[in-house]
Design a protein around this motif. Structure first.
Motif, PDB file in Angstrom:
ATOM      1  N   GLU A   9     -25.068 -14.643  35.215  1.00 40.87           N
ATOM      2  CA  GLU A   9     -24.525 -13.537  35.999  1.00 40.87           C
ATOM      3  C   GLU A   9     -23.997 -13.980  37.359  1.00 40.87           C
ATOM      4  OE1 GLU A   9     -27.530 -10.562  36.195  1.00 40.87           O
ATOM      5  OE2 GLU A   9     -27.508 -10.155  34.039  1.00 40.87           O
ATOM      6  N   PHE A  28     -21.975  -7.579  33.430  1.00 45.64           N
ATOM      7  CA  PHE A  28     -20.770  -7.798  32.640  1.00 45.64           C
ATOM      8  C   PHE A  28     -20.005  -6.489  32.427  1.00 45.64           C
ATOM      9  CE2 PHE A  28     -24.180 -10.735  31.306  1.00 45.64           C
ATOM     10  CZ  PHE A  28     -23.680 -11.868  31.935  1.00 45.64           C
ATOM     11  N   ASP A  31     -17.891  -6.183  35.325  1.00 44.12           N
ATOM     12  CA  ASP A  31     -16.672  -6.978  35.146  1.00 44.12           C
ATOM     13  C   ASP A  31     -15.583  -6.156  34.466  1.00 44.12           C
ATOM     14  OD1 ASP A  31     -17.658  -9.279  36.313  1.00 44.12           O
ATOM     15  OD2 ASP A  31     -18.274 -10.198  34.428  1.00 44.12           O
ATOM     16  N   LYS A 100     -25.623  -7.413  26.606  1.00 44.02           N
ATOM     17  CA  LYS A 100     -24.885  -8.265  27.541  1.00 44.02           C
ATOM     18  C   LYS A 100     -23.829  -9.086  26.805  1.00 44.02           C
ATOM     19  CE  LYS A 100     -28.719  -8.736  30.840  1.00 44.02           C
ATOM     20  NZ  LYS A 100     -29.643  -9.689  31.498  1.00 44.02           N
ATOM     21  N   ILE A 104     -19.777  -8.976  27.466  1.00 46.30           N
ATOM     22  CA  ILE A 104     -18.980 -10.171  27.760  1.00 46.30           C
ATOM     23  C   ILE A 104     -17.794 -10.260  26.810  1.00 46.30           C
ATOM     24  CG2 ILE A 104     -18.939 -12.693  27.628  1.00 46.30           C
ATOM     25  CD1 ILE A 104     -21.740 -12.739  28.759  1.00 46.30           C
ATOM     26  N   LEU A 188     -18.868 -14.734  31.592  1.00 46.38           N
ATOM     27  CA  LEU A 188     -17.588 -14.241  31.084  1.00 46.38           C
ATOM     28  C   LEU A 188     -16.503 -15.302  31.222  1.00 46.38           C
ATOM     29  CD1 LEU A 188     -15.520 -12.189  30.111  1.00 46.38           C
ATOM     30  CD2 LEU A 188     -15.508 -11.182  32.411  1.00 46.38           C
TER      31      LEU A 188
END
Length: 473
Positions: A9, A28, A31, A100, A104, A188
């Motif tokens: 992260e 994520f 993001d 998670k 991603i 990512l």
């Protein structure tokens, strides 16, 4: 490799805002909202996927393609890791990790093509070809640029790559707050690095897919090394890169066939003929039954469409079949990942997931037909020649201007004005990166300004700029 490190992260700016509020999103998912709110993502709506300069209302753009890849990647993540968790294949994988992972993959699908230049993959090919032809001839202060630059600097130009440009855009060029780009998580960013090698280590004959192209520029080597050391994916692909690649393959291979049929490059009957006579004989024993069933399903959809008296039974059959094939390829890619899980996690798996699956020949057939009937067609060649004229003009003008920019050598009247056209964000990124660097590295970074500027263009903007600067309009 282990998921605790792989789901890193960390962000380059070095801080997280999770503790500021009661926001339930994981890092994520944060993001995701950074990406879809960015101008770089929005520009994908005017970037070609296959048909350069085409204005058809149904042909896919980079944006629609990226949305499809995002959807497929997330679905693959769910299919794969729910099974891995349920079957205790990896005792270190926790249920919360699955959410998670899927976040991603969903984000990675959105940004995997964000660094690509205008006019599809043809654009990448043209930029490489232009530098191969011109870099050895260009001079600064009486010296050839190819002699001033280090080998890797030259190879970066000769092997220009949209994948490497995506990493550069996301970590440097997207200047909103500071020089750290979108400041996305390392987990990512590592997922979109499909080829974790520099331009000097490309080896298409190595037998390992990770060596096929370059994944980062010399200018971004420190960021790359920080990312992979943080995730633990040193010297190999991040496991999720295999899933992203499979999602990308499924999206474009099926979409290209659907678009090709809609635009008349290949007919329904020709599609059936090719599948039966060209590709079925190539199937291995473990693939034949699945392949035959897929062809039969296409014919069945056509019969149904005729019975329903649809106006275009061929198109209807192909559209339905594409959806069927997408599901088939998703299942095969998921099975391939699970079957090769230990090698993938050890960083030793050398193939694409689909190529190693029971749908390998079917996936190859789709891509090969698109190449034969679409990419090698006169219509596409005509569009690419037109796009090539735009690239030739813009590359020549921009490169001429940037070579002498920020040097003791004077810029011409026109060169100064060309530099004023380049985004302030890109100029700022150059200033920050070049501070304290040698003249050789500054020259290299100025050449990066050329590709930075080009990749920031949409198809429409590139065409408009060419028209305006060439005096055609």
């Amino acid at each position: 490799m282990n998921w605790k490190k792989l789901l890193c992260e960390k962000r380059r700016r070095g801080y997280s805002t999770t503790s500021v509020s009661n926001d339930p999103r994981n890092e994520f998912q944060r993001d995701y909202h950074r990406i879809i709110g960015s101008a770089s993502f929005r520009r994908l709506q005017d970037k070609t996927q296959v048909f350069p300069l085409d204005r058809g209302d149904f042909v896919r753009t980079r944006l629609t393609h990226s949305l499809e890849v995002s959807s497929f990647a997330k679905s693959l993540g769910q299919m794969i890791f729910r099974n891995i968790f349920a079957d205790n294949i990896d005792n270190e994988l926790e249920e919360q990790d699955i959410e998670k992972i899927c976040s991603i993959l969903e984000c990675a699908g959105l940004i995997h093509d964000i660094g690509n230049p205008p006019f599809g993959h043809f654009g990448e090919d043209y930029v490489r070809d232009w530098f191969v032809r011109n870099l050895p001839k260009l001079e600064l202060g009486g010296k050839k640029l190819s002699e001033i630059l280090d080998p890797q600097m030259c190879e970066d130009m000769y092997h220009f790559e949209g994948n490497a440009q995506a990493l550069r855009l996301l970590t440097k060029l997207h200047f909103l707050v500071d020089e750290n780009g979108m400041n996305l998580t390392y987990g990512l960013l590592n997922t979109i690095i499909k080829y974790p090698v520099p331009s000097t280590a490309i080896n298409k004959k190595s037998g390992n897919i990770k060596d096929k192209k370059m994944g980062y520029y010399y200018a971004d080597r420190e960021i790359f090394e920080d990312i992979v050391s943080s995730t633990g994916a040193v010297g190999c692909r991040h496991p999720l890169a295999f899933i992203l690649e499979a999602a990308d393959d499924i999206a474009y291979k099926t979409a290209d066939i659907e678009d090709a049929v809609k635009k008349g490059f290949i007919t329904y009957s020709r599609l059936v003929y090719e599948l039966k006579n060209t590709y079925l004989p190539k199937c291995g024993d473990n693939e034949r039954t699945m392949f035959e069933k897929a062809v039969s399903r296409l014919e069945y959809y056509y019969i149904q469409a005729v019975e329903k008296n649809l106006s275009s039974p061929e198109h209807n059959a192909v559209q339905r079949w594409i959806i069927y094939v997408q599901g088939l390829l998703l299942r095969c890619a998921a099975s391939s990942f699970i079957e090769n899980y230990n090698d993938i996690m050890a960083g030793t798996f050398p193939k694409e997931l689909l190529a190693a699956s029971d749908a390998g020949t079917l996936a190859f057939a789709l891509g090969d037909m698109a190449y034969r009937f679409v990419f090698c067609s006169k219509e596409i060649y005509s569009l690419e020649i037109a796009a090539g004229e735009i690239y030739e003009f813009l590359l020549s003008k921009i490169t001429s201007a940037v070579v002498v920019f920020d040097t003791e050598y004077g810029s011409s009247f026109i060169e100064k004005r060309v530099m004023r056209l380049i985004s302030e964000n890109y100029i700022r990124a150059y200033r920050i990166s070049s501070e304290g660097k040698s003249e050789k590295e500054k020259l290299y970074l100025r050449l990066m300004l050329v590709t930075d500027y080009l990749c920031g263009m949409t198809d429409g903007y590139a065409k408009k700029l060419y028209t305006e600067l060439s005096g055609i309009g």
